[in-house]
Design a protein around this motif. Structure first.
Motif, PDB file in Angstrom:
ATOM      1  N   ALA A  37       0.063   4.562  -6.621  1.00  0.00           N
ATOM      2  CA  ALA A  37       0.983   3.613  -7.260  1.00  0.00           C
ATOM      3  C   ALA A  37       0.188   2.745  -8.237  1.00  0.00           C
ATOM      4  O   ALA A  37      -1.033   2.605  -8.102  1.00  0.00           O
ATOM      5  CB  ALA A  37       1.643   2.731  -6.206  1.00  0.00           C
ATOM      6  N   LYS A  51      -2.076   8.792   3.154  1.00  0.00           N
ATOM      7  CA  LYS A  51      -0.813   8.603   3.865  1.00  0.00           C
ATOM      8  C   LYS A  51      -0.742   9.515   5.089  1.00  0.00           C
ATOM      9  O   LYS A  51      -0.102   9.190   6.075  1.00  0.00           O
ATOM     10  CB  LYS A  51       0.327   8.915   2.889  1.00  0.00           C
ATOM     11  N   TRP A  99      -0.880   8.337  -1.248  1.00  0.00           N
ATOM     12  CA  TRP A  99       0.140   7.542  -1.914  1.00  0.00           C
ATOM     13  C   TRP A  99      -0.520   6.889  -3.127  1.00  0.00           C
ATOM     14  O   TRP A  99      -1.518   6.185  -2.999  1.00  0.00           O
ATOM     15  CB  TRP A  99       0.735   6.489  -0.987  1.00  0.00           C
ATOM     16  N   SER A 137      -2.135  13.854   2.031  1.00  0.00           N
ATOM     17  CA  SER A 137      -1.118  13.195   1.204  1.00  0.00           C
ATOM     18  C   SER A 137      -1.644  11.815   0.832  1.00  0.00           C
ATOM     19  O   SER A 137      -1.912  10.992   1.712  1.00  0.00           O
ATOM     20  CB  SER A 137       0.193  13.050   1.971  1.00  0.00           C
ATOM     21  N   PRO A 189       5.451   5.431  -8.724  1.00  0.00           N
ATOM     22  CA  PRO A 189       4.686   5.634  -7.490  1.00  0.00           C
ATOM     23  C   PRO A 189       5.089   6.959  -6.839  1.00  0.00           C
ATOM     24  O   PRO A 189       6.241   7.386  -6.937  1.00  0.00           O
ATOM     25  CB  PRO A 189       5.104   4.462  -6.607  1.00  0.00           C
ATOM     26  N   GLY A 190       4.145   7.615  -6.193  1.00  0.00           N
ATOM     27  CA  GLY A 190       4.480   8.872  -5.545  1.00  0.00           C
ATOM     28  C   GLY A 190       3.341   9.457  -4.736  1.00  0.00           C
ATOM     29  O   GLY A 190       2.245   8.908  -4.672  1.00  0.00           O
ATOM     30  N   GLU A 191       3.651  10.591  -4.132  1.00  0.00           N
ATOM     31  CA  GLU A 191       2.700  11.281  -3.277  1.00  0.00           C
ATOM     32  C   GLU A 191       1.899  12.306  -4.076  1.00  0.00           C
ATOM     33  O   GLU A 191       2.468  13.091  -4.824  1.00  0.00           O
ATOM     34  CB  GLU A 191       3.480  11.975  -2.163  1.00  0.00           C
ATOM     35  N   TRP A 204      -4.774   4.139  -4.743  1.00  0.00           N
ATOM     36  CA  TRP A 204      -4.355   5.187  -3.817  1.00  0.00           C
ATOM     37  C   TRP A 204      -4.728   4.793  -2.391  1.00  0.00           C
ATOM     38  O   TRP A 204      -5.604   3.972  -2.167  1.00  0.00           O
ATOM     39  CB  TRP A 204      -5.018   6.520  -4.174  1.00  0.00           C
TER      40      TRP A 204
END
Length: 169
Positions: free
Chosen positions: A151, A95, A149, A147, A124-126, A92
Motif C-alpha cells: 500500500a 500477510k 500486502w 502474500s 493497495p493490494g496483495e 509492504w
C-alpha cells in the motif's frame, strides 16, 4: 526506501566482502534473520537469491535443515525482493505464507524469490511472491508462496509540518 536498499546492495555487492556486509546490515535491521546467517547472492527488482549454509544451529533432530529455518530463509528472500521491487512511495508487510516441504534438505540451500503476480501500484493490494529453495544439486526441497500486502506509505502529520515550515522560511 526501496531504492535505498537496492542502492546499498549495488554499492557493496561488487566489493570484496560486500555481499557479506550487506547480509549483516539486513540482519541488523531485522535481527531474527541472523539466526540462519544468510548470504545474499543476487538482488535486483523482481529477483532475490539468498544462501544459507547447513550447520548445526539450523538442523532438526534427524540432521536435516529444519523446516522453520527454511521458512525464515524464504521470508527473507521474498521480503527483500519485494522491498526492491515496489515503488519507493509504497510499503509492504507479509500477510501470509503457504509452504510445501518437498524433500529432506541435506545440504546448503539457496532461496530464489520472484513475483508470482503483478499488482496495480495505484491501489493497495496483495502481491504474491514465489520462493523456491534448492539444494546444492539444484533440486527444489521447499517451496513457498508469500502474500505481501502493499500500500502507499502514509504521511505523518509532522512530516507535512516540517515540510511546510521549511517552505515558509
Amino acid at each position: 526506501m526501496s531504492s535505498s536498499t537496492l542502492n546499498i546492495w549495488k554499492r557493496l555487492a561488487s566489493k570484496p566482502g560486500g555481499k557479506w556486509a550487506f547480509s549483516r546490515l539486513v540482519c541488523l535491521k531485522a535481527p531474527y534473520f541472523g539466526s540462519i546467517r544468510p548470504r545474499f547472492e543476487e538482488l535486483r527488482p523482481q529477483y532475490c537469491a539468498v544462501r544459507m549454509r547447513k550447520r548445526r544451529a539450523v538442523l532438526n533432530h534427524i540432521g536435516t535443515v529444519h523446516a522453520v529455518a527454511m521458512c525464515n530463509l524464504a521470508e527473507l528472500a521474498g521480503g527483500t525482493m519485494t522491498e526492491v521491487t515496489i515503488p519507493a512511495t509504497h510499503r509492504w508487510i507479509p500477510k501470509g505464507m503457504t509452504v510445501e516441504y518437498l524433500k529432506k534438505a541435506t545440504t546448503d540451500l539457496v532461496a530464489v524469490a520472484t513475483p508470482r503476480s503483478q499488482i496495480d501500484w495505484s491501489v493497495p493490494g496483495e502481491f504474491k511472491v514465489e520462493v523456491a529453495v534448492r539444494d546444492q544439486q539444484g533440486e527444489q526441497v521447499f517451496g513457498a508462496v508469500i502474500s505481501m500486502w502493499v500500500a502507499p506509505r502514509k504521511h505523518r502529520p509532522d512530516e507535512f509540518r516540517a515540510r511546510d515550515d521549511g517552505e515558509s522560511s
